[in-house]
Scaffold this active site. Structure first.
Site, mmCIF file in Angstrom:
data_model
loop_
_atom_site.group_PDB
_atom_site.id
_atom_site.type_symbol
_atom_site.label_atom_id
_atom_site.label_comp_id
_atom_site.label_asym_id
_atom_site.label_seq_id
_atom_site.Cartn_x
_atom_site.Cartn_y
_atom_site.Cartn_z
ATOM 1 N N CYS A 1 -33.692 -41.757 -14.646
ATOM 2 C CA CYS A 1 -34.063 -40.284 -14.610
ATOM 3 C C CYS A 1 -35.075 -39.658 -15.021
ATOM 4 C CB CYS A 1 -32.974 -39.836 -15.535
ATOM 5 S SG CYS A 1 -30.904 -40.415 -14.620
ATOM 6 N N ARG B 1 -32.803 -35.488 -12.169
ATOM 7 C CA ARG B 1 -31.092 -36.682 -12.978
ATOM 8 C C ARG B 1 -30.756 -37.048 -11.418
ATOM 9 N NH1 ARG B 1 -24.836 -35.973 -13.231
ATOM 10 N NH2 ARG B 1 -23.769 -37.628 -14.295
ATOM 11 N N LEU B 2 -31.234 -39.210 -12.088
ATOM 12 C CA LEU B 2 -30.037 -38.982 -10.568
ATOM 13 C C LEU B 2 -27.975 -40.024 -11.371
ATOM 14 C CD1 LEU B 2 -30.258 -41.095 -7.940
ATOM 15 C CD2 LEU B 2 -31.171 -42.999 -9.672
ATOM 16 N N SER B 3 -28.054 -39.025 -10.635
ATOM 17 C CA SER B 3 -26.391 -39.503 -11.065
ATOM 18 C C SER B 3 -25.527 -40.430 -10.578
ATOM 19 C CB SER B 3 -25.577 -38.429 -9.857
ATOM 20 O OG SER B 3 -26.730 -36.952 -10.636
ATOM 21 N N ASN C 1 -32.424 -40.765 -19.894
ATOM 22 C CA ASN C 1 -32.679 -41.387 -18.851
ATOM 23 C C ASN C 1 -32.533 -42.870 -19.110
ATOM 24 O OD1 ASN C 1 -34.457 -42.663 -16.886
ATOM 25 N ND2 ASN C 1 -36.308 -43.399 -18.136
ATOM 26 N N GLY C 2 -31.620 -43.421 -18.305
ATOM 27 C CA GLY C 2 -30.640 -44.628 -19.026
ATOM 28 C C GLY C 2 -29.478 -44.626 -18.665
ATOM 29 N N ASP D 1 -21.838 -40.789 -19.569
ATOM 30 C CA ASP D 1 -22.237 -41.856 -21.316
ATOM 31 C C ASP D 1 -23.219 -40.191 -22.025
ATOM 32 O OD1 ASP D 1 -24.469 -42.044 -19.589
ATOM 33 O OD2 ASP D 1 -24.840 -43.642 -19.999
ATOM 34 N N SER E 1 -31.218 -56.892 -10.874
ATOM 35 C CA SER E 1 -32.246 -57.761 -10.917
ATOM 36 C C SER E 1 -31.973 -58.802 -12.246
ATOM 37 C CB SER E 1 -33.431 -56.965 -10.785
ATOM 38 O OG SER E 1 -34.381 -56.815 -11.779
ATOM 39 N N GLY E 2 -33.194 -59.765 -11.896
ATOM 40 C CA GLY E 2 -33.305 -60.812 -12.990
ATOM 41 C C GLY E 2 -34.145 -60.265 -13.660
#
Length: 447
Positions: A2, A56-58, A81-82, A105, A374-375
């Site tokens: 976000c 926002r990216l939901s 954001n997160g 959250d 990702s790692g």
């Protein structure tokens, strides 16, 4: 991913309220610059001294997680954001005392603030950049996760502090000076990124990882809330776990990595894992419970003409072994076409060629998933890069005079080596090793 942005005004509250329309217009322009970070929703609120905005990216509570969000009495407002990976435990606890209305959250942040104040940030486990405003205290807290996974920039202009997820959003304020920070540019040229709180612009600074910034009408206070892990005992001697059994330590590390990876799968949108076939991403997949693993989407990418560096075959073997739902993408590597877009998204330069394939595989995987793990960071935490073995390698080359090493490095540098082949990869590594041996001090060798 976000994007957040906002303005806090110091001094007289009346002046802040009279400038509300001006602040809302500016934050609105900032959000348009951040639209690529959050295509699903936009929120904008002005309360007291602060104007808060979100793109926002939901991920959690797709329909009900609109931000900015407040507690039931609308005393404390929050944007984020997160993602908070300990969201289920925190929500179960808070729900016994507060009227939670959503499954996002971010809604937990106002209630955590009501119970713990600035210490609320210490209860979070996740990757986040957040802003929490208390209307009663007229205070704003900006904070980043311990390792700084999520970015947050701030600029102090007169009686205002502007903040945003990207520098380009702050540049929407025409009064923001564009003067370059020469020391920051030097750090970039030396290290490949701008270390510390500096940025390439004098007027813009980062909120440091593991730190919180407390703003009140009287001023600003910066604090570190996350202490660095202790690798030395009280006497200053190295203490890597005392007399604990190495096998027990390995088992504990595996348990924690598995729990961490599983917690990151919490989402109301499709989730996948970027699988390169390397140690880090393979361990993440392998430590998941089998029932989850067989439903997990994994993705790898290959480039036409990549030769030795095409990782798809190795990733395919790992995916087959663990039984994941695997997809491969093959794309032409047109760096000239991709770089302008990638640099615009980076906001601040980063001299890591891995940004190109990371961008391309994320773009390809976005057709199927919204969240991609990702790692990244595994080599830093577990010492996986060659440079971490430099002292041992330098001891083995102790017989070679530095002058001879410099001559050898210069000769190899004139040859036409490419990293598309294993021989080319090894020749380049030998050249770098000889260059390091030719330097005068251990620090110069490392750099």
């Amino acid at each position: 991913m976000c994007g957040i942005a906002g303005i806090y005004r110091f001094g007289d509250l009346g002046a802040a309220e009279s400038a509300r329309d001006e602040d809302r217009a500016l934050v609105g322009r900032m959000l348009r610059k951040l639209e690529h970070r959050g295509p699903d929703d936009e929120g904008l609120e002005s309360v007291g001294r602060v104007t808060l905005g979100v793109r926002r990216l939901s991920i959690l509570d797709v329909l009900g997680g609109h931000q900015p969000i407040a507690d039931a009495e609308r005393r404390v407002w929050a944007i984020q954001n997160g993602e908070l990976y300990n969201f289920p435990e925190l929500r179960a606890d808070l729900a016994t005392r507060h009227p939670l209305r959503t499954r996002t959250d971010t809604e937990l942040l106002p209630y955590l603030w009501l119970e713990h104040g600035p210490a609320a940030i210490e209860r979070l486990r996740g990757m986040f950049a957040t802003a929490i405003y208390d209307t009663r205290a007229q205070s704003l807290m900006l904070a980043r996760d311990p390792l700084g996974v999520k970015p947050l920039y701030a600029a102090h202009l007169g009686d205002r502090l502007l903040f945003a997820s990207e520098i380009k959003a702050l540049l929407c304020e025409s009064a923001l000076p564009r003067t370059l920070d020469r020391e920051a540019v030097e750090r970039y040229l030396a290290l490949g990124f701008v270390a510390g709180e500096r940025t390439a612009l004098h007027a813009v600074r980062k909120v440091r990882p593991g730190c919180r910034v407390l703003l009140t009408p009287e001023g600003r206070k910066d604090e570190r809330y996350w202490p660095w892990p202790r690798f030395f005992n009280a006497a200053g001697a190295h203490d890597p776990g005392g007399a604990r059994d190495p096998h027990a330590l390995a088992t504990e590390a595996g348990r924690r990595i598995a729990a961490s990876t599983e917690s990151m799968l919490l989402s109301d949108r499709p989730v996948g894992i970027l699988l390169s076939g390397g140690v880090d991403s393979s361990v993440m997949v392998g430590l998941l419970p089998e029932a989850i693993r067989r439903e997990t989407r994994t993705f790898s990418i290959g480039f036409e003409g990549a030769g030795y560096h095409d990782e798809r075959a190795v990733a395919r073997r790992v995916a087959e072994f663990f039984g994941t739902r695997h997809r491969e993408f093959s794309v032409p590597l047109d760096v000239r076409a991709e770089l302008p877009r990638i640099i615009a998204m980076l906001d601040e330069p980063c001299a890591d060629a891995a940004i190109v394939p990371a961008h391309l595989v994320a773009r390809a995987a976005s057709q199927e998933v919204t969240v991609l793990l990702s790692g990244t960071g595994g080599d830093e935490v577990f010492g996986g890069y060659r440079r971490y073995r430099l002292p041992a390698l330098m001891r083995k080359l102790g017989w070679m005079p530095p002058g001879l090493a410099r001559v050898g490095a210069s000769w190899l540098g004139e040859l036409d080596h490419h990293r598309r082949s294993l021989s080319g990869e090894r020749a380049i590594m030998v050249r770098k090793l000889l260059e390091a041996r030719g330097r005068g001090t251990p620090l110069a060798s490392y750099l």
